[in-house]
Design an enzyme around this catalytic site. Structure first.
Site, short mmCIF file in Angstrom:
data_model
loop_
_atom_site.label_atom_id
_atom_site.label_comp_id
_atom_site.label_asym_id
_atom_site.label_seq_id
_atom_site.Cartn_x
_atom_site.Cartn_y
_atom_site.Cartn_z
N HIS A 197 -8.31 -4.77 3.85
CA HIS A 197 -6.98 -4.15 3.69
C HIS A 197 -6.51 -4.10 2.24
O HIS A 197 -5.55 -3.41 1.93
CB HIS A 197 -5.96 -4.93 4.54
CG HIS A 197 -6.16 -4.74 6.01
ND1 HIS A 197 -5.31 -3.99 6.79
CD2 HIS A 197 -7.14 -5.17 6.84
CE1 HIS A 197 -5.75 -3.98 8.03
NE2 HIS A 197 -6.86 -4.69 8.09
N ASP A 250 -2.05 -2.07 -5.01
CA ASP A 250 -1.78 -2.27 -3.59
C ASP A 250 -2.89 -1.60 -2.79
O ASP A 250 -3.33 -0.50 -3.14
CB ASP A 250 -0.44 -1.62 -3.23
CG ASP A 250 0.28 -2.36 -2.12
OD1 ASP A 250 -0.40 -3.03 -1.33
OD2 ASP A 250 1.52 -2.28 -2.07
C1 G6P Z 1 -1.45 -8.42 2.99
C2 G6P Z 1 -2.82 -8.81 3.51
C3 G6P Z 1 -2.72 -9.36 4.93
C4 G6P Z 1 -1.69 -10.47 4.97
C5 G6P Z 1 -0.35 -9.99 4.44
C6 G6P Z 1 0.72 -11.08 4.44
O1 G6P Z 1 -0.96 -7.33 3.68
O2 G6P Z 1 -3.69 -7.71 3.47
O3 G6P Z 1 -3.96 -9.83 5.38
O4 G6P Z 1 -1.54 -10.97 6.28
O5 G6P Z 1 -0.54 -9.52 3.12
O6 G6P Z 1 0.30 -12.18 3.69
P1 G6P Z 1 0.13 -13.63 4.33
O7 G6P Z 1 -0.57 -14.42 3.29
O8 G6P Z 1 1.51 -14.08 4.63
O9 G6P Z 1 -0.69 -13.47 5.59
#
Ligand code: G6P
Length: 510
Positions: free
Chosen positions: A174, A390
């Site tokens: 992602h 991003d």
């Molecule tokens: C991004 C990453 C996700 C992640 C999100 C929130 O979108 O690609 O994999 O879940 O950030 O971050 P966190 O560390 O809270 O999961």
């Protein structure tokens, strides 16, 4: 072509479940919705077609925690099943805070100087990937479609093979994939690249990410031939085909549009607009919505706003920025520093410019509910989305989907994955160039309605056509269909350009 979407159970494996556990005021565990692009995009997919989601519930395992019990309530409304992966405090520290967030996250966002290449993190990362693989192996059935997600779990495919799982496994990253110059800095670069090549498909967000990945494969694995052109190419690894493709993730466009036209959103939009003044003297609303993260470029954006107010005095009293920051990774010191930096800048700018009838910046540090978010999107004259880097940025797409009247201007960083797909229809900016962002804010404020309409219509057409269901079909079709040709032809409306041309008046096209 068989309908690969519906014939098999879909098993999503990601670091996080779509809900996170936290203690309520009485000290009991309760589940709350997660944030971030991955959860936002995948939740409607599984809601729509059912399946199983395997992931970590967001907190370290404690003795009084009954995972299945605490999650039962959340599962009930979701339309799919959860399988939690319990992690100890040591695992969370080394794998999530350490390897994922102090190494992979900054490096893959081109911010190498923020990396802490602590060798101890790697050991825990490997151990936790193995743990995920064991739980997946125990939960799956022969005809399931297994889809692993994101940078936390790059080794899971390889570990599943070790456990003699032979079915095809898809992987989607992602976040951006860095160019070889940066990737080669990673002490575990061979282990990671080889583990990625154990998947049957590696999906990336943009053409640029795919090109970076292919270049790393070519420079590090001379024995691997990469063939083909178009959306999906094939790497031949020891006579095994690994497909590599770019699939820009998206949103449920129809759901956002419908919500934007609903009675409750219309009512909120009217209230928000009336708070901004009556028609002739209404302030223009600029909107920023981000997770708390240094990749989002929030301090740089605030400096650009200050520069715009300084250099274009007619904007004073006429524009107001609503900056929503959704708390995230708040236990990490760098994120705490970032919060302080944002809050100091907001208060400095407000201190300098506020008048009795006007506040330049309204700042929110909590998540807001969906009706309020959609109402704010629709009320916003300008979306200011300026990440330093991003993977995609779904806020940009959500903003377009909710602008059902074809009004609103999207100012977008050229380093957001979305810029690769939305072409020249947003006003593109370099987020590091404070002066350019300030000038673009001024341009957006004076944009004629006809131009706004033309741009927003084009943006909405692209997002509508390549929505989240298109994304799932394109990805799963590429992994599980034999008709690769057909899926390679699935394309978005606009062709890719390595550097989309600028259309603002201040800069010549690149
Ligand atoms: C991004 C990453 C996700 C992640 C999100 C929130 O979108 O690609 O994999 O879940 O950030 O971050 P966190 O560390 O809270 O999961």
């Amino acid at each position: 072509m068989t309908d690969v979407r519906l014939d098999h159970r879909l098993v999503i494996v990601s670091n996080r479940l779509p809900v996170a556990l936290r203690r309520d005021a009485q000290g009991r565990w309760e589940a709350e919705p997660g944030s971030g692009g991955l959860v936002t995009a995948l939740a409607p997919v599984l809601r729509n077609r059912g399946g199983l989601w395997i992931g970590w519930p967001g907190v370290a395992q404690t003795e009084d925690m009954n995972l299945d019990g605490s999650l039962r309530e959340a599962v009930r409304g979701s339309g799919f099943a959860f399988k939690p992966v319990p992690l100890t405090e040591v695992e969370v520290a080394g794998y999530y805070y350490g390897f994922a967030n102090e190494i992979l996250w900054p490096l893959f966002h081109d911010l190498q100087t923020r990396c802490n290449f602590d060798p101890g993190y790697w050991e825990v990362y490997r151990r936790v990937n193995r743990k995920f693989a064991k739980i997946v192996a125990a939960a799956i059935r022969d005809d399931d479609h297994i889809w692993v997600h994101d940078y936390h779990l790059m080794l899971v495919g390889n570990e599943l093979h070790r456990l003699a799982i032979r079915q095809k496994i898809g992987y989607f990253l992602h976040i951006p994939f860095p160019p070889p110059d940066l990737f080669l800095k990673l002490p575990w670069r061979y282990e990671i690249l080889n583990a990625l090549l154990a998947y049957d498909i590696v999906g990336l967000q943009t053409h640029r990410d795919k090109r970076n990945f292919v270049q790393c494969v070519r420079s590090m694995r001379k024995d691997v031939a990469v063939r083909g052109k178009g959306r999906v190419v094939s790497a031949w690894v020891d006579h095994r085909e690994v497909r590599i493709g770019n699939f820009p993730i998206s949103i449920d466009f129809e759901e956002f549009s419908r919500k934007a036209g609903s009675f409750e959103v219309n009512r909120r939009v009217a209230e928000i607009r009336s708070d901004l003044g009556s028609d002739g003297r209404r302030q223009m609303l600029l909107l920023g919505v981000d997770r708390l993260d240094y990749t989002k470029g929030i301090p740089e954006r605030l400096m650009a706003l200050a520069d715009a107010l300084e250099r274009f005095p007619d904007l004073r009293g006429r524009i107001s920025l609503m900056q929503i920051v959704v708390p995230s990774r708040v236990n990490i010191p760098k994120y705490q520093d970032l919060k302080l930096d944002i809050e100091r800048k907001v208060s400095e700018i407000n201190g300098k410019y506020t008048r009795t009838d006007w506040l330049p910046i309204r700042y929110i540090f909590h998540s807001i509910d969906r009706t309020e978010l959609v109402a704010l999107y629709r009320s916003a004259d300008i979306a200011l989305i300026t990440p330093l880097k991003d993977g995609m940025n779904l806020v940009a797409k959500e903003y377009c989907a909710t602008h059902i009247d074809n009004d609103g201007v999207l100012i977008l960083s050229e380093f957001a994955g979305a810029a690769d797909q939305l072409h020249a229809h947003p006003l593109l900016v370099n987020p590091y160039d404070v002066r350019e962002v300030a000038e673009t804010i001024n341009t957006a404020c004076h944009m004629p309605p006809e131009e706004k309409r033309r741009r927003m219509k084009a943006l909405r057409r692209i997002v509508r056509k390549s929505d989240i269901y298109w994304w799932v079909d394109a990805f799963l079709g590429t992994v599980f269909s034999h008709d690769l040709e057909a899926f390679s032809r699935i394309d978005e409306e606009v062709p890719h350009m390595a550097f989309p041309p600028r259309t603002g008046p201040h800069r010549p096209p690149l």
